[in-house]
Motif scaffolding. Structure first.
Motif, PDB file in Angstrom:
ATOM      1  N   SER A  55       0.847  -1.191   0.000  1.00  0.00           N
ATOM      2  CA  SER A  55       0.000   0.000   0.000  1.00  0.00           C
ATOM      3  C   SER A  55       0.881   1.240   0.000  1.00  0.00           C
ATOM      4  N   CYS A  56       0.500   2.235  -0.789  1.00  0.00           N
ATOM      5  CA  CYS A  56       1.275   3.467  -0.914  1.00  0.00           C
ATOM      6  C   CYS A  56       0.340   4.665  -0.823  1.00  0.00           C
ATOM      7  N   GLU A  57       0.738   5.654  -0.032  1.00  0.00           N
ATOM      8  CA  GLU A  57      -0.057   6.874   0.105  1.00  0.00           C
ATOM      9  C   GLU A  57       0.328   7.914  -0.938  1.00  0.00           C
ATOM     10  N   ARG A  58       1.571   7.850  -1.449  1.00  0.00           N
ATOM     11  CA  ARG A  58       2.062   8.882  -2.363  1.00  0.00           C
ATOM     12  C   ARG A  58       2.361   8.278  -3.723  1.00  0.00           C
ATOM     13  N   TYR A  59       2.464   9.174  -4.721  1.00  0.00           N
ATOM     14  CA  TYR A  59       2.776   8.706  -6.064  1.00  0.00           C
ATOM     15  C   TYR A  59       3.830   9.600  -6.707  1.00  0.00           C
ATOM     16  N   HIS A  60       4.577   9.020  -7.652  1.00  0.00           N
ATOM     17  CA  HIS A  60       5.599   9.768  -8.397  1.00  0.00           C
ATOM     18  C   HIS A  60       4.933  10.729  -9.371  1.00  0.00           C
ATOM     19  N   ASP A  61       4.101  10.152 -10.231  1.00  0.00           N
ATOM     20  CA  ASP A  61       3.422  10.922 -11.261  1.00  0.00           C
ATOM     21  C   ASP A  61       2.247  10.103 -11.777  1.00  0.00           C
ATOM     22  N   TYR A  62       1.531  10.696 -12.700  1.00  0.00           N
ATOM     23  CA  TYR A  62       0.447   9.953 -13.341  1.00  0.00           C
ATOM     24  C   TYR A  62       0.386  10.345 -14.808  1.00  0.00           C
ATOM     25  N   ALA A  63      -0.234   9.499 -15.570  1.00  0.00           N
ATOM     26  CA  ALA A  63      -0.420   9.760 -16.997  1.00  0.00           C
ATOM     27  C   ALA A  63      -1.825   9.331 -17.386  1.00  0.00           C
ATOM     28  N   ASP A  64      -2.378  10.044 -18.345  1.00  0.00           N
ATOM     29  CA  ASP A  64      -3.667   9.629 -18.887  1.00  0.00           C
ATOM     30  C   ASP A  64      -3.415   8.533 -19.913  1.00  0.00           C
ATOM     31  N   ARG A  65      -4.133   7.447 -19.791  1.00  0.00           N
ATOM     32  CA  ARG A  65      -3.990   6.333 -20.713  1.00  0.00           C
ATOM     33  C   ARG A  65      -5.334   6.113 -21.396  1.00  0.00           C
ATOM     34  N   THR A  66      -5.295   5.916 -22.700  1.00  0.00           N
ATOM     35  CA  THR A  66      -6.520   5.652 -23.449  1.00  0.00           C
ATOM     36  C   THR A  66      -6.614   4.160 -23.710  1.00  0.00           C
ATOM     37  N   ILE A  67      -7.751   3.588 -23.334  1.00  0.00           N
ATOM     38  CA  ILE A  67      -7.984   2.154 -23.453  1.00  0.00           C
ATOM     39  C   ILE A  67      -9.219   1.942 -24.311  1.00  0.00           C
ATOM     40  N   ARG A  68      -9.096   1.080 -25.300  1.00  0.00           N
ATOM     41  CA  ARG A  68     -10.256   0.759 -26.121  1.00  0.00           C
ATOM     42  C   ARG A  68     -11.076  -0.303 -25.407  1.00  0.00           C
ATOM     43  N   ASP A  69     -12.367  -0.078 -25.298  1.00  0.00           N
ATOM     44  CA  ASP A  69     -13.273  -1.000 -24.631  1.00  0.00           C
ATOM     45  C   ASP A  69     -14.243  -1.568 -25.663  1.00  0.00           C
ATOM     46  N   LEU A  70     -15.141  -2.400 -25.204  1.00  0.00           N
ATOM     47  CA  LEU A  70     -16.149  -2.958 -26.108  1.00  0.00           C
ATOM     48  C   LEU A  70     -17.063  -1.856 -26.615  1.00  0.00           C
ATOM     49  N   PRO A  71     -17.556  -1.973 -27.848  1.00  0.00           N
ATOM     50  CA  PRO A  71     -18.427  -0.936 -28.401  1.00  0.00           C
ATOM     51  C   PRO A  71     -19.721  -0.779 -27.606  1.00  0.00           C
ATOM     52  N   ILE A  72     -20.217   0.443 -27.595  1.00  0.00           N
ATOM     53  CA  ILE A  72     -21.541   0.727 -27.038  1.00  0.00           C
ATOM     54  C   ILE A  72     -22.452   0.975 -28.229  1.00  0.00           C
ATOM     55  N   LEU A  73     -23.351   0.051 -28.458  1.00  0.00           N
ATOM     56  CA  LEU A  73     -24.222   0.048 -29.633  1.00  0.00           C
ATOM     57  C   LEU A  73     -23.354   0.150 -30.891  1.00  0.00           C
ATOM     58  N   ASP A  74     -23.466   1.235 -31.661  1.00  0.00           N
ATOM     59  CA  ASP A  74     -22.718   1.347 -32.918  1.00  0.00           C
ATOM     60  C   ASP A  74     -21.418   2.130 -32.761  1.00  0.00           C
ATOM     61  N   ALA A  75     -21.072   2.549 -31.542  1.00  0.00           N
ATOM     62  CA  ALA A  75     -19.941   3.459 -31.339  1.00  0.00           C
ATOM     63  C   ALA A  75     -18.736   2.753 -30.726  1.00  0.00           C
ATOM     64  N   ARG A  76     -17.542   3.084 -31.249  1.00  0.00           N
ATOM     65  CA  ARG A  76     -16.306   2.644 -30.593  1.00  0.00           C
ATOM     66  C   ARG A  76     -16.259   3.298 -29.227  1.00  0.00           C
ATOM     67  N   THR A  77     -15.765   2.574 -28.240  1.00  0.00           N
ATOM     68  CA  THR A  77     -15.711   3.105 -26.886  1.00  0.00           C
ATOM     69  C   THR A  77     -14.265   3.204 -26.428  1.00  0.00           C
ATOM     70  N   MET A  78     -13.880   4.395 -25.983  1.00  0.00           N
ATOM     71  CA  MET A  78     -12.533   4.649 -25.497  1.00  0.00           C
ATOM     72  C   MET A  78     -12.634   5.163 -24.065  1.00  0.00           C
ATOM     73  N   LEU A  79     -11.836   4.574 -23.164  1.00  0.00           N
ATOM     74  CA  LEU A  79     -11.778   5.028 -21.785  1.00  0.00           C
ATOM     75  C   LEU A  79     -10.490   5.818 -21.596  1.00  0.00           C
ATOM     76  N   GLN A  80     -10.586   7.004 -21.046  1.00  0.00           N
ATOM     77  CA  GLN A  80      -9.407   7.799 -20.711  1.00  0.00           C
ATOM     78  C   GLN A  80      -9.241   7.688 -19.199  1.00  0.00           C
ATOM     79  N   VAL A  81      -8.159   7.021 -18.766  1.00  0.00           N
ATOM     80  CA  VAL A  81      -7.984   6.649 -17.367  1.00  0.00           C
ATOM     81  C   VAL A  81      -6.711   7.290 -16.814  1.00  0.00           C
ATOM     82  N   GLN A  82      -6.783   7.817 -15.603  1.00  0.00           N
ATOM     83  CA  GLN A  82      -5.600   8.301 -14.909  1.00  0.00           C
ATOM     84  C   GLN A  82      -4.894   7.104 -14.268  1.00  0.00           C
ATOM     85  N   ARG A  83      -3.655   6.843 -14.675  1.00  0.00           N
ATOM     86  CA  ARG A  83      -2.863   5.746 -14.119  1.00  0.00           C
ATOM     87  C   ARG A  83      -1.707   6.352 -13.326  1.00  0.00           C
TER      88      ARG A  83
END
Length: 88
Positions: A55-83
């Protein structure tokens, strides 16, 4: 749709909340519509090191990562996640 329901539908994103949701319309260039969902980490306590599991309380840095997920109906789905990289 309430953001809490979006997280529930995406599954396995505990500790995150939805920042924004954007849907683009299909363009004349033949690109399919796209849904982008921003996931932001909630401040719900310590983060866990992916290397040793500590377990860690602090972090060095973070980056936004884009992850492709399963489509929602007819649309490509992309998740933008803080890692985060933690100070283990």
């Amino acid at each position: 749709m309430p953001h809490a329901q979006v997280i529930e539908l995406l599954g396995e994103w505990e500790g995150y909340r939805v920042g924004w949701i954007h849907r683009s319309v299909p363009g004349d260039d033949g690109k399919p519509p796209e849904v982008r969902i921003e996931l932001i980490r909630r401040d719900t306590g310590p983060m866990v090191c992916s290397g040793c599991g500590a377990s860690c309380e602090r972090y060095h840095d973070y980056a936004d990562r884009t992850i492709r997920d399963l489509p929602i109906l007819d649309a490509r789905t992309m998740l933008q996640v803080q890692r985060f990289r933690v100070e283990c």
